[in-house]
Design an enzyme around this catalytic site. Structure first.
Site, PDB file in Angstrom:
ATOM      1  N   LYS A  66       0.866  -1.182   0.000  1.00  0.00           N
ATOM      2  CA  LYS A  66       0.000   0.000   0.000  1.00  0.00           C
ATOM      3  C   LYS A  66       0.899   1.227   0.000  1.00  0.00           C
ATOM      4  O   LYS A  66       1.784   1.363   0.851  1.00  0.00           O
ATOM      5  CB  LYS A  66      -0.921   0.046   1.210  1.00  0.00           C
ATOM      6  CG  LYS A  66      -1.779   1.329   1.193  1.00  0.00           C
ATOM      7  CD  LYS A  66      -2.899   1.307   2.210  1.00  0.00           C
ATOM      8  CE  LYS A  66      -2.456   1.766   3.564  1.00  0.00           C
ATOM      9  NZ  LYS A  66      -3.589   1.979   4.477  1.00  0.00           N
ATOM     10  N   ARG A 109     -10.548  -1.579   7.160  1.00  0.00           N
ATOM     11  CA  ARG A 109      -9.656  -2.551   7.808  1.00  0.00           C
ATOM     12  C   ARG A 109      -9.202  -2.054   9.184  1.00  0.00           C
ATOM     13  O   ARG A 109      -8.942  -2.842  10.102  1.00  0.00           O
ATOM     14  CB  ARG A 109      -8.501  -2.951   6.887  1.00  0.00           C
ATOM     15  CG  ARG A 109      -7.488  -1.878   6.453  1.00  0.00           C
ATOM     16  CD  ARG A 109      -6.496  -1.579   7.545  1.00  0.00           C
ATOM     17  NE  ARG A 109      -5.188  -1.223   7.051  1.00  0.00           N
ATOM     18  CZ  ARG A 109      -4.374  -0.380   7.679  1.00  0.00           C
ATOM     19  NH1 ARG A 109      -4.775   0.247   8.785  1.00  0.00           N
ATOM     20  NH2 ARG A 109      -3.173  -0.146   7.213  1.00  0.00           N
ATOM     21  N   HIS A 136     -12.243  11.624  10.375  1.00  0.00           N
ATOM     22  CA  HIS A 136     -12.813  10.752   9.344  1.00  0.00           C
ATOM     23  C   HIS A 136     -12.971   9.319   9.827  1.00  0.00           C
ATOM     24  O   HIS A 136     -13.986   8.662   9.593  1.00  0.00           O
ATOM     25  CB  HIS A 136     -11.886  10.783   8.119  1.00  0.00           C
ATOM     26  CG  HIS A 136     -12.294   9.826   7.049  1.00  0.00           C
ATOM     27  ND1 HIS A 136     -13.421  10.012   6.285  1.00  0.00           N
ATOM     28  CD2 HIS A 136     -11.747   8.653   6.632  1.00  0.00           C
ATOM     29  CE1 HIS A 136     -13.549   9.010   5.438  1.00  0.00           C
ATOM     30  NE2 HIS A 136     -12.540   8.174   5.614  1.00  0.00           N
ATOM     31  N   ASN A 158     -13.150  15.199  21.894  1.00  0.00           N
ATOM     32  CA  ASN A 158     -12.233  15.540  20.802  1.00  0.00           C
ATOM     33  C   ASN A 158     -11.612  16.893  21.084  1.00  0.00           C
ATOM     34  O   ASN A 158     -12.271  17.789  21.619  1.00  0.00           O
ATOM     35  CB  ASN A 158     -12.987  15.566  19.461  1.00  0.00           C
ATOM     36  CG  ASN A 158     -12.022  15.558  18.287  1.00  0.00           C
ATOM     37  OD1 ASN A 158     -11.059  14.790  18.279  1.00  0.00           O
ATOM     38  ND2 ASN A 158     -12.250  16.401  17.317  1.00  0.00           N
ATOM     39  N   MET A 217      -5.794   3.373  18.242  1.00  0.00           N
ATOM     40  CA  MET A 217      -5.699   3.188  16.794  1.00  0.00           C
ATOM     41  C   MET A 217      -5.023   4.346  16.068  1.00  0.00           C
ATOM     42  O   MET A 217      -4.709   4.235  14.887  1.00  0.00           O
ATOM     43  CB  MET A 217      -7.106   2.998  16.205  1.00  0.00           C
ATOM     44  CG  MET A 217      -7.911   1.894  16.841  1.00  0.00           C
ATOM     45  SD  MET A 217      -7.109   0.278  16.812  1.00  0.00           S
ATOM     46  CE  MET A 217      -7.022  -0.051  15.066  1.00  0.00           C
ATOM     47  N   GLY A 218      -4.817   5.473  16.734  1.00  0.00           N
ATOM     48  CA  GLY A 218      -4.339   6.663  16.014  1.00  0.00           C
ATOM     49  C   GLY A 218      -2.838   6.707  15.814  1.00  0.00           C
ATOM     50  O   GLY A 218      -2.348   7.301  14.856  1.00  0.00           O
ATOM     51  N   THR A 219      -2.077   6.074  16.706  1.00  0.00           N
ATOM     52  CA  THR A 219      -0.623   6.193  16.642  1.00  0.00           C
ATOM     53  C   THR A 219      -0.043   5.154  15.691  1.00  0.00           C
ATOM     54  O   THR A 219       0.000   3.971  16.006  1.00  0.00           O
ATOM     55  CB  THR A 219      -0.014   6.057  18.057  1.00  0.00           C
ATOM     56  OG1 THR A 219      -0.505   7.139  18.846  1.00  0.00           O
ATOM     57  CG2 THR A 219       1.505   6.126  18.020  1.00  0.00           C
ATOM     58  N   ASP A 220       0.365   5.640  14.524  1.00  0.00           N
ATOM     59  CA  ASP A 220       0.896   4.743  13.496  1.00  0.00           C
ATOM     60  C   ASP A 220       2.213   5.272  12.932  1.00  0.00           C
ATOM     61  O   ASP A 220       2.643   4.876  11.860  1.00  0.00           O
ATOM     62  CB  ASP A 220      -0.141   4.551  12.374  1.00  0.00           C
ATOM     63  CG  ASP A 220      -0.600   5.877  11.768  1.00  0.00           C
ATOM     64  OD1 ASP A 220      -0.118   6.941  12.224  1.00  0.00           O
ATOM     65  OD2 ASP A 220      -1.411   5.850  10.840  1.00  0.00           O
ATOM     66  N   GLY A 290      -3.173  -0.806  17.845  1.00  0.00           N
ATOM     67  CA  GLY A 290      -3.434  -1.082  16.428  1.00  0.00           C
ATOM     68  C   GLY A 290      -2.636  -0.141  15.546  1.00  0.00           C
ATOM     69  O   GLY A 290      -2.979   1.030  15.373  1.00  0.00           O
TER      70      GLY A 290
HETATM   71  P1  NAD Z   1      -8.510  13.093  10.649  1.00  0.00           P
HETATM   72  O1  NAD Z   1      -7.477  14.030  10.172  1.00  0.00           O
HETATM   73  O2  NAD Z   1      -9.805  13.001   9.920  1.00  0.00           O
HETATM   74  O3  NAD Z   1      -8.838  13.420  12.189  1.00  0.00           O
HETATM   75  C1  NAD Z   1      -7.794  13.718  13.092  1.00  0.00           C
HETATM   76  C2  NAD Z   1      -8.310  13.600  14.506  1.00  0.00           C
HETATM   77  O4  NAD Z   1      -7.237  13.903  15.414  1.00  0.00           O
HETATM   78  C3  NAD Z   1      -9.435  14.584  14.841  1.00  0.00           C
HETATM   79  O5  NAD Z   1     -10.267  13.970  15.807  1.00  0.00           O
HETATM   80  C4  NAD Z   1      -8.676  15.764  15.448  1.00  0.00           C
HETATM   81  O6  NAD Z   1      -9.472  16.576  16.270  1.00  0.00           O
HETATM   82  C5  NAD Z   1      -7.634  15.020  16.260  1.00  0.00           C
HETATM   83  N1  NAD Z   1      -6.433  15.803  16.553  1.00  0.00           N
HETATM   84  C6  NAD Z   1      -5.699  16.542  15.688  1.00  0.00           C
HETATM   85  N2  NAD Z   1      -4.675  17.125  16.337  1.00  0.00           N
HETATM   86  C7  NAD Z   1      -4.765  16.715  17.637  1.00  0.00           C
HETATM   87  C8  NAD Z   1      -3.982  16.971  18.805  1.00  0.00           C
HETATM   88  N3  NAD Z   1      -2.916  17.761  18.758  1.00  0.00           N
HETATM   89  N4  NAD Z   1      -4.366  16.373  19.979  1.00  0.00           N
HETATM   90  C9  NAD Z   1      -5.476  15.561  20.030  1.00  0.00           C
HETATM   91  N5  NAD Z   1      -6.251  15.306  18.944  1.00  0.00           N
HETATM   92  C10 NAD Z   1      -5.891  15.875  17.775  1.00  0.00           C
HETATM   93  O7  NAD Z   1      -7.796  11.661  10.722  1.00  0.00           O
HETATM   94  P2  NAD Z   1      -8.450  10.209  10.725  1.00  0.00           P
HETATM   95  O8  NAD Z   1      -8.511   9.698   9.335  1.00  0.00           O
HETATM   96  O9  NAD Z   1      -9.669  10.201  11.565  1.00  0.00           O
HETATM   97  O10 NAD Z   1      -7.276   9.388  11.450  1.00  0.00           O
HETATM   98  C11 NAD Z   1      -6.999   9.602  12.817  1.00  0.00           C
HETATM   99  C12 NAD Z   1      -5.648   9.029  13.161  1.00  0.00           C
HETATM  100  O11 NAD Z   1      -5.668   7.621  12.948  1.00  0.00           O
HETATM  101  C13 NAD Z   1      -4.477   9.563  12.328  1.00  0.00           C
HETATM  102  O12 NAD Z   1      -3.361   9.727  13.173  1.00  0.00           O
HETATM  103  C14 NAD Z   1      -4.201   8.446  11.350  1.00  0.00           C
HETATM  104  O13 NAD Z   1      -2.873   8.437  10.900  1.00  0.00           O
HETATM  105  C15 NAD Z   1      -4.512   7.238  12.201  1.00  0.00           C
HETATM  106  N6  NAD Z   1      -4.847   6.032  11.455  1.00  0.00           N
HETATM  107  C16 NAD Z   1      -4.349   4.868  11.923  1.00  0.00           C
HETATM  108  C17 NAD Z   1      -4.634   3.695  11.263  1.00  0.00           C
HETATM  109  C18 NAD Z   1      -4.139   2.392  11.812  1.00  0.00           C
HETATM  110  O14 NAD Z   1      -4.241   1.369  11.143  1.00  0.00           O
HETATM  111  N7  NAD Z   1      -3.667   2.361  13.027  1.00  0.00           N
HETATM  112  C19 NAD Z   1      -5.415   3.716  10.102  1.00  0.00           C
HETATM  113  C20 NAD Z   1      -5.974   4.925   9.675  1.00  0.00           C
HETATM  114  C21 NAD Z   1      -5.682   6.093  10.383  1.00  0.00           C
END
Ligand code: NAD
Length: 319
Positions: A66, A109, A136, A158, A217-220, A290
């Protein structure tokens, strides 16, 4: 080679398909049939990240990559911040087989991974779902989580509160009461999903009750962080892949600080194949780190390609 563009994915792959494909993918990794190649991830400046996640699944006959990343300015252009494409190759010959739009597949996924962790690790009586993040990806995580436990309400926090009503609308669609709360009220949650792009911890140990399951899930990427390293160190930690968890996942911080031993982290696939019992008591905090592995992308892309071929969809460019 078949091209399956982004616009077709919603007709080809459902959340249930993704759940099954990701369970099979994690199980295959645990059996040693599939492995991920090292992740390439580069900062492009202005918060943009670009990279490659790839792997080989011998059992599923999948080889691929990917290519994609995170482009935080996309919202202003009417696009989502994640943009990616998946390329599949014949593992025997290397011949290209398919190019598949990866945006919806990534969302599905990723939601499937957290839902599988909730299914296997959260207490059966979990009733309150907490969500930290409202971008998103958050709605996808909520929809998938709602399929695996009988949640009675959703609480969410949030950093940017104006984003919460959109997540509230997803909860309403699912018939779940929704409330925006401050972080200390996350103590009411039995399951918490964190899905932000935060560079520093928001969810602290004091915000989480005993017995909670966390799906982080956010930390990648190196440098991102959503939860207190003390919470990670105190939790029973599971992950999609240990190598990614300790280098680019939520556990990177606790491992670097020496408060979590990498050997104490269990791949979720071990639970799926019955080699690890998972949660050990109603009181322990379980945490799924994740990080998102390339094999997940290949698994859902392969479903899209198989369905497109069955239904005569996509563009066959004949090479
Ligand atoms: P997005 O840009 O649509 O949303 C970002 C989110 O992070 C929002 O809720 C925003 O308010 C918040 N945010 C931004 N800056 C912040 C800060 N300084 N402190 C706290 N919150 C903050 O992104 P998304 O598509 O919803 O993805 C969210 C996260 O998940 C991203 O970091 C993305 O890389 C990660 N992600 C991980 C995987 C995985 O497999 N683990 C897959 C997809 C996305």
């Amino acid at each position: 080679m078949l091209i399956v563009p982004e616009a077709l994915i919603a007709q080809l792959v459902s959340a249930d398909d993704a759940f099954k494909a990701i369970e099979a993918c994690f199980a295959s990794m645990a059996r040693g049939d599939a492995y991920n190649f090292p992740v390439v991830r580069e900062a492009l400046g202005e918060g943009r990240q670009y990279g490659f996640k790839s792997g080989l699944d011998r059992a599923g006959a999948m080889l691929g990559v990917k290519a994609g990343g995170y482009f935080p300015g996309n919202g202003d252009k009417g696009m989502i911040n994640h943009q990616s494409s998946v390329f599949l190759f014949d593992p025997k010959t290397g011949k290209p087989q398919a190019m598949v739009g990866g945006n919806l597949l990534t969302a599905l996924r990723t939601a499937a991974a957290s839902a599988i962790s909730i299914d296997r690790l959260a207490r059966k009586d979990a009733r309150v779902l907490g969500i930290v993040g409202a971008g998103h990806q958050a709605g996808f995580q909520l929809r998938a989580a709602a399929k695996v436990r009988r949640f009675e309400r959703v609480i969410a926090w949030n950093l940017h509160p104006d984003m919460l009503p959109k997540l509230g609308a997803v909860a309403a669609e699912l018939g779940l009461p929704f409330e925006a709360v401050d972080l200390p009220r996350m103590r009411e949650a039995d399951v918490i999903i964190t899905i932000t792009s935060s560079p520093a911890a928001s969810l602290m140990a004091a915000h989480v009750s005993p017995g909670t399951h966390l799906a982080c899930m956010g930390t990648d990427t190196k440098g991102k962080q959503e939860v207190d390293p003390a919470l990670v160190a105190a939790a029973h930690v599971f992950t999609d892949e240990v190598a990614q968890s300790i280098s680019i996942g939520e556990a990177q911080h606790a491992v670097a600080a020496g408060t979590l031993d990498a050997h104490a982290i269990t791949p979720l696939g071990e639970v799926l194949i019955g080699r690890d019992p998972g949660r050990r008591s109603a009181e322990e905090i379980t945490l799924f780190d994740g990080t998102g592995v390339g094999l997940q992308d290949l698994a859902v892309a392969a479903v899209a390609v198989a369905r497109a071929r069955e239904r005569g969809m996509g563009i066959d460019v004949g090479v």
